[in-house]
Scaffold this motif. Structure first.
Motif, PDB file in Angstrom:
ATOM      1  N   ILE A 333       1.494  -0.912  -0.537  1.00  0.00           N
ATOM      2  CA  ILE A 333       0.317   0.098  -0.187  1.00  0.00           C
ATOM      3  C   ILE A 333       0.593   1.381   0.160  1.00  0.00           C
ATOM      4  O   ILE A 333       0.441   2.015  -0.927  1.00  0.00           O
ATOM      5  CB  ILE A 333      -0.751   0.038   1.021  1.00  0.00           C
ATOM      6  N   ARG A 334       2.233   0.994   0.735  1.00  0.00           N
ATOM      7  CA  ARG A 334       2.533   2.629   0.906  1.00  0.00           C
ATOM      8  C   ARG A 334       3.800   2.631  -0.542  1.00  0.00           C
ATOM      9  O   ARG A 334       3.960   3.875  -1.097  1.00  0.00           O
ATOM     10  CB  ARG A 334       3.657   1.811   1.797  1.00  0.00           C
ATOM     11  N   SER A 337       0.031   1.506  -3.628  1.00  0.00           N
ATOM     12  CA  SER A 337      -1.110   2.601  -4.060  1.00  0.00           C
ATOM     13  C   SER A 337      -1.064   4.144  -3.767  1.00  0.00           C
ATOM     14  O   SER A 337      -2.087   4.389  -4.523  1.00  0.00           O
ATOM     15  CB  SER A 337      -1.844   2.192  -2.889  1.00  0.00           C
ATOM     16  N   ALA A 339      -1.808   5.599  -0.878  1.00  0.00           N
ATOM     17  CA  ALA A 339      -3.295   5.906   0.087  1.00  0.00           C
ATOM     18  C   ALA A 339      -2.915   6.376   0.590  1.00  0.00           C
ATOM     19  O   ALA A 339      -1.441   6.804   0.956  1.00  0.00           O
ATOM     20  CB  ALA A 339      -3.599   4.629   0.032  1.00  0.00           C
ATOM     21  N   ALA A 342      -5.546   3.916   6.034  1.00  0.00           N
ATOM     22  CA  ALA A 342      -5.441   2.428   5.647  1.00  0.00           C
ATOM     23  C   ALA A 342      -6.021   1.805   6.817  1.00  0.00           C
ATOM     24  O   ALA A 342      -5.624   2.391   8.160  1.00  0.00           O
ATOM     25  CB  ALA A 342      -4.009   1.969   5.359  1.00  0.00           C
ATOM     26  N   ASP A 359      -7.655   0.026   2.028  1.00  0.00           N
ATOM     27  CA  ASP A 359      -6.450   1.504   1.253  1.00  0.00           C
ATOM     28  C   ASP A 359      -7.891   2.285   0.835  1.00  0.00           C
ATOM     29  O   ASP A 359      -7.903   1.677   0.148  1.00  0.00           O
ATOM     30  CB  ASP A 359      -5.696   1.109   1.271  1.00  0.00           C
ATOM     31  N   GLY A 361      -6.560   3.923  -1.350  1.00  0.00           N
ATOM     32  CA  GLY A 361      -5.216   4.591  -2.979  1.00  0.00           C
ATOM     33  C   GLY A 361      -5.965   4.147  -4.556  1.00  0.00           C
ATOM     34  O   GLY A 361      -7.113   4.488  -4.666  1.00  0.00           O
ATOM     35  N   SER A 405     -11.407  -4.277  -5.596  1.00  0.00           N
ATOM     36  CA  SER A 405     -10.843  -3.509  -5.952  1.00  0.00           C
ATOM     37  C   SER A 405     -11.102  -2.921  -7.160  1.00  0.00           C
ATOM     38  O   SER A 405     -11.790  -3.848  -8.238  1.00  0.00           O
ATOM     39  CB  SER A 405      -9.695  -4.381  -5.837  1.00  0.00           C
ATOM     40  N   GLY A 410      -9.343   2.127  -4.220  1.00  0.00           N
ATOM     41  CA  GLY A 410      -8.976   1.977  -3.632  1.00  0.00           C
ATOM     42  C   GLY A 410      -8.835   0.364  -3.730  1.00  0.00           C
ATOM     43  O   GLY A 410      -9.737  -0.480  -4.057  1.00  0.00           O
TER      44      GLY A 410
END
Length: 427
Positions: A333-334, A337, A339, A342, A359, A361, A405, A410
């Motif tokens: 995710i970091r 994405s 985002a 989360a 998340d 994102g 998704s 997200g």
């Protein structure tokens, strides 16, 4: 049929396996207990028949000029046969003794036909020592000589004297050849079975080694590799901001140092027992996830944690798998994405535990069932494991992985692990 001596034999199966028929009763070091008993029986039978024939000759022809020759040859036959039983020696030595015994016996039979039935033990000895064709030829010659000796002893023509010796010799030869073939086939089957078991054991060892390597690679990826990736990003950010915003750069450096310290703890834990450091010393999964959420809330990403259901003590493997799943998902995710928030949601039921990682994102197209594309994986194939590693870890515990998704909206990853043993499928 070819005699076992006529072709190479398969390798010996195992130290405790029965000796192959091809090894021979008189081969050095190859005699089993049954071989020795059979050799002793044949020797005893030969000596008894020899003594009976000699006694008969002495009683009926005690004044014959041939008596010294008969007695001398009988002693030689007995000594050679008993010596062969006492010291079997090699197959070649056994054949030499057989040749000496047969030669002396032929001379004795020509001098005194009553010694003819001593051929019965000799027939079996020949079958055991000689190749099949040679043994059959010798048995035929011995049977013919026995027939001639019986006809000489008979007062008149008796069909039994003509038919009995060949029939006895044929039966002995047929039974021996059949048993030899069966023993050879059985030994080949045993050798094949032992070889197959060894190959199977080697295959299982290789598969176990490969599975353990894959498991270790997943553990290292979800702990050390993800931490090193975060440190790299923080150090790059600190380098960019060092001249314009020293305070932010120092913050990045302190965060990188904190991640490095945690990675060191993870490395030591991996060396110790491969359990996640956040679960060490009895910490529960909920507490470990809360710690993970607090640690990952930085650099524009806020991670929240929420637990639902009773505070159930989870099995170590399930707790470790879900924590590793959360670590891997948050790292992706970091990094991929974009985002800003989360959420980790742990749901404990009576027979199931589930972890949701959501998340806000950019999302991605939902993966097709059975597809090979990894939407959670790193675009660089040399770096991450992503979704396949998470799915494989859950599958080992009977768990499942679901992903929802839509591009721009997200993603939600749901990992579920049953807390009761799976029911085996009906046959």
């Amino acid at each position: 049929m070819r005699h076992p001596d006529d072709h190479p034999q398969p390798p010996s199966s195992s130290p405790g396996s029965p000796a192959s028929p091809a090894s021979g009763a008189f081969a050095p070091g190859a005699q089993t207990r049954d071989d020795r008993l059979l050799s002793a029986l044949l020797t005893t039978a030969f000596v008894v028949l020899l003594a009976g024939a000699l006694l008969r000759y002495v009683l009926k022809h005690g004044d014959s000029d041939r008596l010294p020759w008969i007695v001398g040859l009988s002693v030689v036959l007995a000594v050679v046969q008993v010596a062969g039983q006492a010291r079997p020696g090699s197959r070649r030595a056994g054949r030499v003794r057989l040749a000496v015994v047969v030669a002396c016996w032929v001379v004795v039979v020509l001098l005194a036909p009553s010694f003819a039935w001593c051929a019965v033990p000799l027939i079996h000895t020949a079958l055991r020592l000689l190749p099949t064709r040679s043994a059959v030829a010798l048995v035929t010659a011995l049977a013919t000589l026995v027939v001639l000796a019986e006809l000489r002893l008979a007062d008149g023509f008796d069909p039994n004297h003509l038919l009995l010796p060949p029939v006895v010799a044929a039966l002995a030869t047929g039974v021996f050849v059949y048993l030899t073939r069966e023993a050879t086939r059985r030994q080949h089957l045993i050798d094949d079975l032992v070889r197959t078991r060894r190959e199977l054991a080697a295959t299982e060892r290789r598969e176990g080694t490969l599975a353990e390597r894959q498991r270790l690679s997943r553990e290292i990826h979800d702990s050390l590799a993800q931490g090193l990736s975060s440190q790299n990003m923080l150090l790059q950010a600190a380098d960019r901001q060092w001249g314009t915003d020293p305070q932010a750069a120092r913050t990045h450096l302190r965060t990188a140092a904190s991640i490095a310290a945690h990675g060191l703890t993870e490395a030591r834990r991996l060396v110790h027992d491969l359990a996640p450091a956040d679960l060490a010393e009895g910490a529960g999964l909920a507490q470990a996830l809360a710690t993970l959420a607090a640690r990952e809330s930085r650099d524009g990403l806020t991670v929240r944690f929420h637990a639902e259901g009773p505070d159930t003590h989870l099995p170590d493997q399930a707790a470790s798998a879900l924590l590793r799943t959360a670590q891997g998902a948050l790292a992706n995710i970091r990094e991929h994405s974009g985002a800003r928030t989360a959420a980790l949601t742990l749901t404990c039921l009576d027979d199931t535990v589930a972890l949701d990682v959501a998340d806000d994102g950019r999302g991605f197209p939902a993966p097709e069932p059975g597809g090979t594309r990894d939407p959670l994986g790193d675009p660089d194939p040399l770096r991450g494991h992503g979704l396949p590693a998470i799915r494989a870890r859950l599958r080992q515990l009977g768990g499942t992985l679901a992903i929802e998704s839509t591009p721009g909206e997200g993603a939600v990853l749901t990992a579920t692990i049953p807390l009761t043993p799976a029911t085996p499928p009906a046959p």
